[in-house]
Design a protein around this motif. Structure first.
Motif, PDB file in Angstrom:
ATOM      1  N   UNK A  25      39.583   8.704   6.828  1.00 11.56           N
ATOM      2  CA  UNK A  25      40.956   8.434   7.496  1.00 11.56           C
ATOM      3  C   UNK A  25      40.486   7.802   8.793  1.00 11.56           C
ATOM      4  N   UNK A  26      39.535   8.225   9.343  1.00 11.20           N
ATOM      5  CA  UNK A  26      39.047   7.394  10.732  1.00 11.20           C
ATOM      6  C   UNK A  26      38.747   5.944  10.524  1.00 11.20           C
ATOM      7  N   UNK A  27      38.018   5.660   9.461  1.00  9.81           N
ATOM      8  CA  UNK A  27      37.743   4.122   9.148  1.00  9.81           C
ATOM      9  C   UNK A  27      38.851   3.492   8.879  1.00  9.81           C
ATOM     10  N   UNK A  28      39.841   3.752   7.980  1.00  9.67           N
ATOM     11  CA  UNK A  28      41.059   3.116   7.725  1.00  9.67           C
ATOM     12  C   UNK A  28      42.171   3.052   9.165  1.00  9.67           C
ATOM     13  N   UNK A  29      41.931   3.967   9.806  1.00  8.97           N
ATOM     14  CA  UNK A  29      42.835   4.053  10.859  1.00  8.97           C
ATOM     15  C   UNK A  29      42.436   2.935  12.017  1.00  8.97           C
ATOM     16  N   UNK A  30      40.940   3.076  11.863  1.00  7.75           N
ATOM     17  CA  UNK A  30      40.350   1.995  13.004  1.00  7.75           C
ATOM     18  C   UNK A  30      40.782   0.766  12.397  1.00  7.75           C
ATOM     19  N   UNK A  31      40.443   0.488  11.247  1.00  8.88           N
ATOM     20  CA  UNK A  31      40.904  -0.788  10.601  1.00  8.88           C
ATOM     21  C   UNK A  31      42.300  -1.233  10.615  1.00  8.88           C
ATOM     22  N   UNK A  32      43.021  -0.391  10.525  1.00  9.97           N
ATOM     23  CA  UNK A  32      44.301  -0.896  10.693  1.00  9.97           C
ATOM     24  C   UNK A  32      44.820  -1.078  12.060  1.00  9.97           C
ATOM     25  N   UNK A  33      44.264  -0.291  13.012  1.00  9.21           N
ATOM     26  CA  UNK A  33      44.398  -0.763  14.489  1.00  9.21           C
ATOM     27  C   UNK A  33      43.700  -1.766  14.922  1.00  9.21           C
ATOM     28  N   UNK A  34      42.637  -2.345  14.454  1.00  3.80           N
ATOM     29  CA  UNK A  34      41.923  -3.566  14.945  1.00  3.80           C
ATOM     30  C   UNK A  34      42.386  -4.716  13.985  1.00  3.80           C
ATOM     31  N   UNK A  77      42.070  -8.900  14.753  1.00  2.00           N
ATOM     32  CA  UNK A  77      40.766  -8.908  14.325  1.00  2.00           C
ATOM     33  C   UNK A  77      40.552  -9.015  13.031  1.00  2.00           C
ATOM     34  N   UNK A  78      39.293  -9.868  12.484  1.00  2.00           N
ATOM     35  CA  UNK A  78      38.977  -9.880  11.149  1.00  2.00           C
ATOM     36  C   UNK A  78      38.135  -8.598  10.833  1.00  2.00           C
ATOM     37  N   UNK A  79      38.744  -7.777   9.508  1.00  2.00           N
ATOM     38  CA  UNK A  79      38.197  -6.559   9.373  1.00  2.00           C
ATOM     39  C   UNK A  79      37.446  -6.457   8.088  1.00  2.00           C
ATOM     40  N   UNK A  80      36.589  -5.798   7.954  1.00  2.00           N
ATOM     41  CA  UNK A  80      36.036  -5.678   6.495  1.00  2.00           C
ATOM     42  C   UNK A  80      35.784  -4.070   6.567  1.00  2.00           C
ATOM     43  N   UNK A  81      36.029  -3.359   5.423  1.00  2.00           N
ATOM     44  CA  UNK A  81      35.969  -1.922   5.122  1.00  2.00           C
ATOM     45  C   UNK A  81      34.831  -1.884   4.095  1.00  2.00           C
ATOM     46  N   UNK A  82      33.617  -1.186   4.223  1.00  2.00           N
ATOM     47  CA  UNK A  82      32.724  -0.812   3.132  1.00  2.00           C
ATOM     48  C   UNK A  82      32.614   0.465   2.925  1.00  2.00           C
ATOM     49  N   UNK A  83      32.847   0.748   1.542  1.00  2.00           N
ATOM     50  CA  UNK A  83      32.827   2.284   1.104  1.00  2.00           C
ATOM     51  C   UNK A  83      31.904   2.429   0.025  1.00  2.00           C
ATOM     52  N   UNK A  84      30.977   3.702   0.124  1.00  2.00           N
ATOM     53  CA  UNK A  84      30.100   3.714  -0.976  1.00  2.00           C
ATOM     54  C   UNK A  84      30.527   4.453  -2.321  1.00  2.00           C
ATOM     55  N   UNK A  85      31.502   4.920  -2.023  1.00  2.00           N
ATOM     56  CA  UNK A  85      32.499   5.499  -3.172  1.00  2.00           C
ATOM     57  C   UNK A  85      33.142   4.436  -3.837  1.00  2.00           C
ATOM     58  N   UNK A  86      33.466   4.850  -5.200  1.00  2.00           N
ATOM     59  CA  UNK A  86      34.254   4.063  -6.233  1.00  2.00           C
ATOM     60  C   UNK A  86      35.697   3.702  -5.626  1.00  2.00           C
ATOM     61  N   UNK A  87      36.228   4.864  -4.597  1.00  2.00           N
ATOM     62  CA  UNK A  87      37.450   4.611  -4.035  1.00  2.00           C
ATOM     63  C   UNK A  87      37.739   5.183  -2.863  1.00  2.00           C
TER      64      UNK A  87
END
Length: 436
Positions: free
Chosen positions: A156-165, A170-180
């Motif tokens: 939640x925190x990561x995706x909320x920051x991504x949405x805000x940025x 800003x150019x945003x990339x989200x990296x997640x270790x899990x499959x989803x």
């Protein structure tokens, strides 16, 4: 009998609400609220959303106005922190050397963010987002021309920051270790819908990818993120959102029972009857998890547990005259805002074995009903606040709602809300930890 003095360790949501609830119930003893983070108690949810975008000013994120504490005769010790508990002498010692006596002690110590155990994690431009100081630093860095932001962790925190940025350009990339994304918190379909929204907005979401290292320039400022396999992603900023750990250091040193949080009973008492724990740090037995101990990270849980402890400290909280307070049985609920999507969750859905979706997933207005062995255990809703409100009431009072009923054409949750209550729901959830 109510204690003569209550000391609350931690001035976040749970701590402030405990102090406020004590005074609201008429507690006449001394109330001391101790928080280590200056300038004082703040509301955390906006830190990853409206505060980052500038829509929520700093003045609006205070949990209470400064004059509230004086008006309620609450001693607020901000900028100091408790370093030890003396259970025998019923005192706590602060970093400043001050010793404060207590009749009852409430631990509201919250959590601390996990860090990345990789080379380069301490470079300039790499941060977590937990408190106001973190948010102020990130807000300052995002206030300017477009930057390249890498968010590590699709919770939640990561995706909320991504949405805000992303909303700031800003150019945003989200990296997640899990499959989803949000693997522990949401059903696969709901998580996929959120990820689809991010991608449609121009966010790169990389799943099943782990961070190998962070690389910096000659001035030790981060400039790239290396994934396992060698791929590198250019980055001016990196926000690490890979979860939190309950802050149990004080409880451990005081030899209280600890295990993924401070372990408490159904009335939120620790292994010492004069010490309670509330909020993110507390691991408690929940009737919505089959009586098993869970730990929840949410504003609702912090607020409702604070009220429960205040009732216990003030005497008979259930009104039956036996002097024993009511156990904590509140229905868990959570929420998150990302772009135009408002996600609300009622109940605990992690252990579901069947789901039924109502509404239009593509339009972004739908609810996912989660069942375990044919019994409703939770509802995830996007932009359907009525479903969320009714689901919370049904889960609190009990319902015999079945998957087949929800599948019927024209199903309307409002009609079910008018039926007589059934028994309180039970599930077989072993543990769920959610942050929103």
């Amino acid at each position: 009998m109510a204690p003569h003095a209550v000391v609350i360790v931690g001035a976040g949501q749970a701590g402030v609400e405990t102090a406020a609830a004590l005074r609201a119930r008429g507690f006449q003893g001394r109330v001391t609220l101790i928080g280590g983070e200056p300038p004082g108690p703040c509301h955390r949810p906006p830190l990853s959303k409206g505060y980052l975008t500038g829509d929520v000013p700093a003045a609006d994120i205070a949990l209470r106005p400064a004059e509230f504490f004086a008006a309620q005769d609450i001693d607020l010790l901000a900028g100091d922190r408790v370093v030890s508990i003396d259970r025998e002498r019923h005192t706590v010692t602060l970093d400043s050397g001050l010793r404060v006596p207590y009749g009852a002690l409430v631990l509201a110590t919250g959590c601390r963010p996990r860090t990345l155990p990789v080379p380069g994690a301490s470079l300039d431009g790499v941060s977590t987002l937990r408190g106001l100081a973190d948010a102020e630093d990130l807000r300052r860095r995002l206030d300017g021309p477009p930057r390249r932001l890498v968010v590590v962790g699709a919770g939640f925190i990561g995706l909320e920051v991504a949405a805000s940025a992303r909303g700031l350009g800003h150019e945003v990339t989200v990296v997640e270790a899990q499959a989803r994304a949000l693997a522990r918190a949401l059903t696969p379909g709901m998580a996929d819908r959120l990820v689809s929204e991010h991608r449609a907005r121009g966010v790169r979401v990389l799943l099943n990818q782990e961070i190998a290292a962070l690389h910096g320039d000659d001035e030790d400022r981060v400039h790239s993120v290396e994934l396992n396999g060698g791929r590198r992603i250019d980055a001016d900023l990196v926000v690490v959102g890979v979860g939190v750990l309950p802050d149990t250091a004080l409880a451990t040193a005081a030899e209280l029972l600890v295990g993924d949080g401070v372990v408490v009973d159904e009335r939120l008492r620790t292994s010492d009857p004069d010490v309670y724990a509330v909020g993110d740090c507390a691991r408690f037995p929940s009737p919505h998890a089959g009586g098993r101990h869970i730990r929840l990270e949410s504003v609702q849980n912090a607020t409702d547990q604070a009220k429960c402890v205040a009732a216990a400290l003030c005497g008979d909280g259930d009104g039956d005259g036996d002097g024993e307070s009511a156990p904590y049985t509140a229905v868990p609920w959570f929420w998150s805002e990302q772009y135009a999507l408002r996600l609300q969750i009622a109940g605990l859905t992690a252990d579901h074995d069947e789901t039924v979706t109502v509404g239009d997933r593509d339009s972004g207005r739908f609810s996912v009903f989660c069942f375990r062995e044919g019994r409703l255990i939770g509802v995830e809703s996007v932009n359907r606040p009525a479903d969320h409100g009714i689901a919370r009431r049904l889960l609190a009072t009990g319902t015999d709602l079945s998957p087949d009923t929800v599948r019927q054409p024209g199903f309307d949750l409002k009609n079910l809300a008018r039926r007589p209550a059934a028994s309180t729901p039970r599930t077989s959830v072993e543990r769920q930890t959610v942050h929103v």
